[in-house]
Write a protein that holds these residues in place. Structure first.
Motif, PDB file in Angstrom:
ATOM      1  N   UNK A 189      59.120  58.427  16.256  1.00 20.45           N
ATOM      2  CA  UNK A 189      59.398  58.218  17.517  1.00 20.45           C
ATOM      3  C   UNK A 189      58.403  58.368  18.204  1.00 20.45           C
ATOM      4  N   UNK A 190      57.485  59.436  17.977  1.00 20.09           N
ATOM      5  CA  UNK A 190      56.097  59.750  18.689  1.00 20.09           C
ATOM      6  C   UNK A 190      55.203  58.393  18.314  1.00 20.09           C
ATOM      7  N   UNK A 191      55.273  57.951  17.502  1.00 18.27           N
ATOM      8  CA  UNK A 191      54.292  56.681  17.006  1.00 18.27           C
ATOM      9  C   UNK A 191      54.589  55.474  18.015  1.00 18.27           C
ATOM     10  N   UNK A 192      55.840  55.480  17.975  1.00 18.27           N
ATOM     11  CA  UNK A 192      56.603  54.070  18.890  1.00 18.27           C
ATOM     12  C   UNK A 192      56.306  54.373  20.245  1.00 18.27           C
ATOM     13  N   UNK A 193      56.504  55.622  20.770  1.00 13.55           N
ATOM     14  CA  UNK A 193      56.381  55.863  22.002  1.00 13.55           C
ATOM     15  C   UNK A 193      54.810  56.045  22.560  1.00 13.55           C
ATOM     16  N   UNK A 194      53.852  56.135  21.548  1.00 12.96           N
ATOM     17  CA  UNK A 194      52.593  55.963  21.871  1.00 12.96           C
ATOM     18  C   UNK A 194      52.208  54.559  22.275  1.00 12.96           C
ATOM     19  N   UNK A 195      53.012  53.538  21.975  1.00  9.79           N
ATOM     20  CA  UNK A 195      52.598  52.162  22.362  1.00  9.79           C
ATOM     21  C   UNK A 195      51.995  51.437  21.206  1.00  9.79           C
ATOM     22  N   UNK A 196      51.956  50.137  21.545  1.00  7.34           N
ATOM     23  CA  UNK A 196      51.165  49.111  20.461  1.00  7.34           C
ATOM     24  C   UNK A 196      52.050  48.606  19.355  1.00  7.34           C
ATOM     25  N   UNK A 197      53.203  49.202  19.437  1.00 10.64           N
ATOM     26  CA  UNK A 197      54.136  48.461  18.199  1.00 10.64           C
ATOM     27  C   UNK A 197      55.098  47.598  18.758  1.00 10.64           C
ATOM     28  N   UNK A 198      55.161  46.492  18.212  1.00 11.42           N
ATOM     29  CA  UNK A 198      55.970  45.554  18.657  1.00 11.42           C
ATOM     30  C   UNK A 198      57.255  45.172  17.770  1.00 11.42           C
ATOM     31  N   UNK A 199      57.029  45.671  16.407  1.00  2.96           N
ATOM     32  CA  UNK A 199      58.211  45.360  15.555  1.00  2.96           C
ATOM     33  C   UNK A 199      58.200  46.537  14.373  1.00  2.96           C
ATOM     34  N   UNK A 200      59.329  47.175  14.181  1.00  2.00           N
ATOM     35  CA  UNK A 200      59.826  48.075  13.215  1.00  2.00           C
ATOM     36  C   UNK A 200      60.499  47.375  12.126  1.00  2.00           C
ATOM     37  N   UNK A 201      59.792  47.389  11.068  1.00  2.00           N
ATOM     38  CA  UNK A 201      60.857  46.928   9.508  1.00  2.00           C
ATOM     39  C   UNK A 201      61.186  48.038   8.945  1.00  2.00           C
TER      40      UNK A 201
END
Length: 201
Positions: A131-143
């Motif tokens: 969740x932290x990594x996603x919140x840091x930004x730059x991620x468009x897709x989670x597989x």
């Protein structure tokens, strides 16, 4: 209780080998005997490599992979597509996807799946860091690339709930007929999943 037929050192080697996946007591005895017979070629170098690995192997603080560096080789690779993050249960799953060369993306290792019967809740898994990594930004897709087990699917749904507030695309691996598979040999669950996940031809 069976009487020991070897010294305590060899018995300990057999007991430790028997704890490895795929090796039962009989296979462990054969492996130990093979190692002892070839001390110079196998046992010595193996012991050295294991001691070295024990000293140098680290868990990546970013993704949960194992490597001799932190961040790991994959996280440090500038050629990776960091906008796509593949979430896996275990390091073995990461290695399998890397061998397949399916997607040149970044990874996140959960360290298992949710299993209330075994006392594994969200706190025991590497979900907070995800969740932290996603919140840091730059991620468009989670597989979400977890196994098609009940626990795996429960974990996938929990992850979707945790990531609901983010503006990202969430996908999962397709389930169904394997490449080269024959319908007659597949179980009903696989066939049902394949029919539900059918795509335009």
């Amino acid at each position: 209780m069976a009487k020991s037929i070897a010294g305590p050192e060899i018995e300990r080697l057999i007991q430790l080998l028997a704890k490895l996946p795929g090796l039962g007591p009989r296979s462990a005895r054969r492996a130990a005997l093979h190692l002892v017979k070839r001390r110079e070629q196998l046992l010595g170098p193996l012991a050295g490599a294991m001691a070295e690995a024990n000293e140098s192997v680290r868990t990546c603080s970013n993704c949960g992979n194992v490597d001799t560096r932190d961040p790991c080789t994959i996280c440090a690779d500038p050629g990776r597509d960091r906008s796509t993050l593949i979430v896996v249960e275990d390091v073995s799953d990461l290695w399998a996807l890397e061998r397949a060369k399916a997607l040149n993306a970044a990874y996140h290792v959960l360290g298992g799946v949710l299993s209330p019967l075994e006392g594994i809740g969200p706190e025991e898994l590497n979900i907070a860091r995800l969740v932290e990594r996603v919140a840091e930004g730059g991620i468009a897709e989670i597989v979400i690339a977890v196994n098609a087990t009940v626990e795996g699917q429960t974990t996938a749904h929990y992850l979707m709930d945790q990531l609901e507030g983010f503006d990202i695309k969430i996908t999962r691996l397709a389930h169904g007929v394997p490449v080269g598979g024959e319908l007659d040999y597949l179980d009903e669950g696989t066939l049902s999943a394949a029919m539900r996940s059918r795509t335009k031809f």
